[in-house]
Design a protein around this motif. Structure first.
Motif, PDB file in Angstrom:
ATOM      1  N   ALA A   1       0.871  -1.171   0.000  1.00 44.46           N
ATOM      2  CA  ALA A   1       0.000   0.000   0.000  1.00 44.46           C
ATOM      3  C   ALA A   1       0.907   1.219   0.000  1.00 44.46           C
ATOM      4  O   ALA A   1       1.896   1.257   0.735  1.00 44.46           O
ATOM      5  CB  ALA A   1      -0.902  -0.003   1.230  1.00 44.46           C
ATOM      6  N   ILE A   2       0.584   2.188  -0.839  1.00 47.94           N
ATOM      7  CA  ILE A   2       1.387   3.417  -0.889  1.00 47.94           C
ATOM      8  C   ILE A   2       0.460   4.605  -0.678  1.00 47.94           C
ATOM      9  O   ILE A   2      -0.608   4.695  -1.277  1.00 47.94           O
ATOM     10  CB  ILE A   2       2.125   3.579  -2.234  1.00 47.94           C
ATOM     11  N   SER A   3       0.906   5.503   0.195  1.00 48.47           N
ATOM     12  CA  SER A   3       0.154   6.723   0.446  1.00 48.47           C
ATOM     13  C   SER A   3       1.113   7.788   0.953  1.00 48.47           C
ATOM     14  O   SER A   3       2.317   7.574   1.010  1.00 48.47           O
ATOM     15  CB  SER A   3      -0.982   6.470   1.450  1.00 48.47           C
ATOM     16  N   GLY A   4       0.565   8.901   1.327  1.00 48.31           N
ATOM     17  CA  GLY A   4       1.375   9.997   1.838  1.00 48.31           C
ATOM     18  C   GLY A   4       0.633  11.309   1.694  1.00 48.31           C
ATOM     19  O   GLY A   4      -0.588  11.333   1.546  1.00 48.31           O
ATOM     20  N   TYR A   5       1.403  12.361   1.715  1.00 51.00           N
ATOM     21  CA  TYR A   5       0.810  13.698   1.659  1.00 51.00           C
ATOM     22  C   TYR A   5       0.055  13.921   0.357  1.00 51.00           C
ATOM     23  O   TYR A   5       0.460  13.457  -0.708  1.00 51.00           O
ATOM     24  CB  TYR A   5       1.901  14.765   1.779  1.00 51.00           C
ATOM     25  N   LYS A   6      -1.030  14.667   0.477  1.00 50.74           N
ATOM     26  CA  LYS A   6      -1.727  15.148  -0.716  1.00 50.74           C
ATOM     27  C   LYS A   6      -0.924  16.335  -1.248  1.00 50.74           C
ATOM     28  O   LYS A   6      -0.211  17.008  -0.505  1.00 50.74           O
ATOM     29  CB  LYS A   6      -3.153  15.560  -0.356  1.00 50.74           C
ATOM     30  N   SER A   7      -1.039  16.591  -2.531  1.00 50.10           N
ATOM     31  CA  SER A   7      -0.221  17.647  -3.140  1.00 50.10           C
ATOM     32  C   SER A   7      -0.415  18.994  -2.454  1.00 50.10           C
ATOM     33  O   SER A   7       0.556  19.713  -2.210  1.00 50.10           O
ATOM     34  CB  SER A   7      -0.482  17.738  -4.643  1.00 50.10           C
TER      35      SER A   7
ATOM     36  N   THR B   1       0.919  12.119  -3.497  1.00 52.68           N
ATOM     37  CA  THR B   1       1.779  10.944  -3.377  1.00 52.68           C
ATOM     38  C   THR B   1       1.217   9.725  -4.095  1.00 52.68           C
ATOM     39  O   THR B   1       1.939   9.024  -4.801  1.00 52.68           O
ATOM     40  CB  THR B   1       2.007  10.601  -1.890  1.00 52.68           C
ATOM     41  N   GLU B   2      -0.076   9.471  -3.937  1.00 51.73           N
ATOM     42  CA  GLU B   2      -0.643   8.245  -4.491  1.00 51.73           C
ATOM     43  C   GLU B   2      -0.650   8.248  -6.021  1.00 51.73           C
ATOM     44  O   GLU B   2      -0.317   7.238  -6.649  1.00 51.73           O
ATOM     45  CB  GLU B   2      -2.036   7.993  -3.934  1.00 51.73           C
ATOM     46  N   LEU B   3      -1.006   9.374  -6.624  1.00 46.28           N
ATOM     47  CA  LEU B   3      -1.009   9.398  -8.095  1.00 46.28           C
ATOM     48  C   LEU B   3       0.412   9.457  -8.648  1.00 46.28           C
ATOM     49  O   LEU B   3       0.685   8.899  -9.715  1.00 46.28           O
ATOM     50  CB  LEU B   3      -1.869  10.551  -8.618  1.00 46.28           C
ATOM     51  N   TRP B   4       1.330  10.082  -7.920  1.00 47.73           N
ATOM     52  CA  TRP B   4       2.738  10.036  -8.361  1.00 47.73           C
ATOM     53  C   TRP B   4       3.241   8.602  -8.283  1.00 47.73           C
ATOM     54  O   TRP B   4       3.974   8.141  -9.168  1.00 47.73           O
ATOM     55  CB  TRP B   4       3.613  10.963  -7.513  1.00 47.73           C
TER      56      TRP B   4
ATOM     57  N   PHE C   1       4.788   8.297   2.515  1.00 45.06           N
ATOM     58  CA  PHE C   1       5.513   9.566   2.496  1.00 45.06           C
ATOM     59  C   PHE C   1       4.948  10.367   3.663  1.00 45.06           C
ATOM     60  O   PHE C   1       3.866  10.945   3.587  1.00 45.06           O
ATOM     61  CB  PHE C   1       5.312  10.278   1.159  1.00 45.06           C
ATOM     62  N   TYR C   2       5.681  10.300   4.780  1.00 42.32           N
ATOM     63  CA  TYR C   2       5.208  10.905   6.014  1.00 42.32           C
ATOM     64  C   TYR C   2       6.389  11.224   6.908  1.00 42.32           C
ATOM     65  O   TYR C   2       7.295  10.422   7.068  1.00 42.32           O
ATOM     66  CB  TYR C   2       4.261   9.948   6.744  1.00 42.32           C
ATOM     67  N   ASP C   3       6.330  12.392   7.497  1.00 45.46           N
ATOM     68  CA  ASP C   3       7.359  12.845   8.418  1.00 45.46           C
ATOM     69  C   ASP C   3       6.649  13.375   9.654  1.00 45.46           C
ATOM     70  O   ASP C   3       5.826  14.290   9.538  1.00 45.46           O
ATOM     71  CB  ASP C   3       8.190  13.945   7.739  1.00 45.46           C
ATOM     72  N   SER C   4       6.927  12.816  10.806  1.00 42.33           N
ATOM     73  CA  SER C   4       6.220  13.226  12.027  1.00 42.33           C
ATOM     74  C   SER C   4       6.454  14.694  12.368  1.00 42.33           C
ATOM     75  O   SER C   4       5.705  15.282  13.139  1.00 42.33           O
ATOM     76  CB  SER C   4       6.619  12.335  13.205  1.00 42.33           C
TER      77      SER C   4
ATOM     78  N   GLY D   1       0.023  15.665   8.877  1.00 42.95           N
ATOM     79  CA  GLY D   1      -0.973  15.930   7.851  1.00 42.95           C
ATOM     80  C   GLY D   1      -1.841  14.699   7.748  1.00 42.95           C
ATOM     81  O   GLY D   1      -1.841  13.841   8.637  1.00 42.95           O
ATOM     82  N   SER D   2      -2.537  14.557   6.650  1.00 49.78           N
ATOM     83  CA  SER D   2      -3.460  13.431   6.498  1.00 49.78           C
ATOM     84  C   SER D   2      -2.785  12.054   6.601  1.00 49.78           C
ATOM     85  O   SER D   2      -3.435  11.110   7.053  1.00 49.78           O
ATOM     86  CB  SER D   2      -4.231  13.558   5.191  1.00 49.78           C
ATOM     87  N   PRO D   3      -1.495  11.884   6.235  1.00 49.44           N
ATOM     88  CA  PRO D   3      -0.887  10.544   6.367  1.00 49.44           C
ATOM     89  C   PRO D   3      -0.815  10.042   7.810  1.00 49.44           C
ATOM     90  O   PRO D   3      -0.676   8.842   8.047  1.00 49.44           O
ATOM     91  CB  PRO D   3       0.520  10.706   5.786  1.00 49.44           C
ATOM     92  N   LYS D   4      -0.907  10.951   8.768  1.00 49.96           N
ATOM     93  CA  LYS D   4      -0.822  10.579  10.184  1.00 49.96           C
ATOM     94  C   LYS D   4      -1.868   9.515  10.538  1.00 49.96           C
ATOM     95  O   LYS D   4      -1.586   8.589  11.288  1.00 49.96           O
ATOM     96  CB  LYS D   4      -1.021  11.830  11.038  1.00 49.96           C
ATOM     97  N   TYR D   5      -3.071   9.642   9.980  1.00 52.83           N
ATOM     98  CA  TYR D   5      -4.154   8.711  10.331  1.00 52.83           C
ATOM     99  C   TYR D   5      -3.863   7.302   9.836  1.00 52.83           C
ATOM    100  O   TYR D   5      -4.064   6.332  10.562  1.00 52.83           O
ATOM    101  CB  TYR D   5      -5.488   9.229   9.783  1.00 52.83           C
TER     102      TYR D   5
END
Length: 188
Positions: free
Chosen positions: A6-12, A55-58, A138-141, A145-149
């Motif tokens: 599964a890949i996710s992360g920040y929205k643009s 992140t997801e579409l990239w 793609f998440y940095d504490s 942002g939304s990836p935290k959830y």
């Protein structure tokens, strides 16, 4: 051996990236590519995203590039949280999203209804974690942002299940940019 990532992360917009030619995008995609190549060597077969902008579409574009070059067997699944998630997006973003869906190997939604409540997003996060072997986030504490959830659900899931979480952080992108600058300075 991870079969599904599964890949996710920040929205643009969370990154202040509002145009498709933003100079940070190639570094984000390179970090995703580097991570995926390692997973492919370990037996990765599927990449799972929800189709969020950023992140997801990239990541989907990276999957398509890898498929064209070295890994034709790599597959992409887009499983959205709910129907018509792109309804309020700009025409440009809708076209980008539609182009990804057209090339994906599997497309579905967790909830087969349009957006109603935040539970649909929580259900999507839970579904993506339970249906994958590894999370690339793609998440940095330091910059929540939304990836935290998704990260919190993955950490909780990891307590009782064998599950790997790999992150791409801003430092990783900085290292990639510095390497490219060093190569440019020394080889041009």
């Amino acid at each position: 051996m991870a079969k599904v990532a599964a890949i996710s992360g920040y929205k643009s917009f969370e990154l202040g990236i509002l145009k498709k030619n933003h100079p940070a995008i190639p570094y984000i995609k390179k970090a995703i590519r580097n991570s995926l190549q390692g997973m492919l060597e370990e037996g990765l077969e599927w990449v799972l995203i929800s189709g969020q902008l950023g992140t997801e579409l990239w990541a989907a574009e990276v999957v398509f590039e890898l498929r064209e070059t070295e890994y034709p067997e790599l597959k992409l699944a887009v499983i959205t949280p709910y129907l018509e998630q792109e309804a309020a997006w700009s025409e440009t973003n809708k076209e980008w999203y539609e182009s990804i869906l057209m090339e994906a190997d599997f497309v579905d939604s967790v909830s087969h209804r349009p957006y109603e409540k935040p539970w649909q997003l929580r259900m999507k996060n839970q579904f993506h974690i339970e249906k994958s072997d590894i999370l690339l986030l793609f998440y940095d504490s330091e910059k929540e942002g939304s990836p935290k959830y998704l990260y919190e659900i993955a950490k909780h899931y990891q307590e009782n299940n064998e599950y790997e979480i790999r992150t791409i952080q801003f430092y990783d992108l900085q290292v990639l940019a510095e390497e490219e600058q060093w190569n440019y300075d020394h080889f041009s």
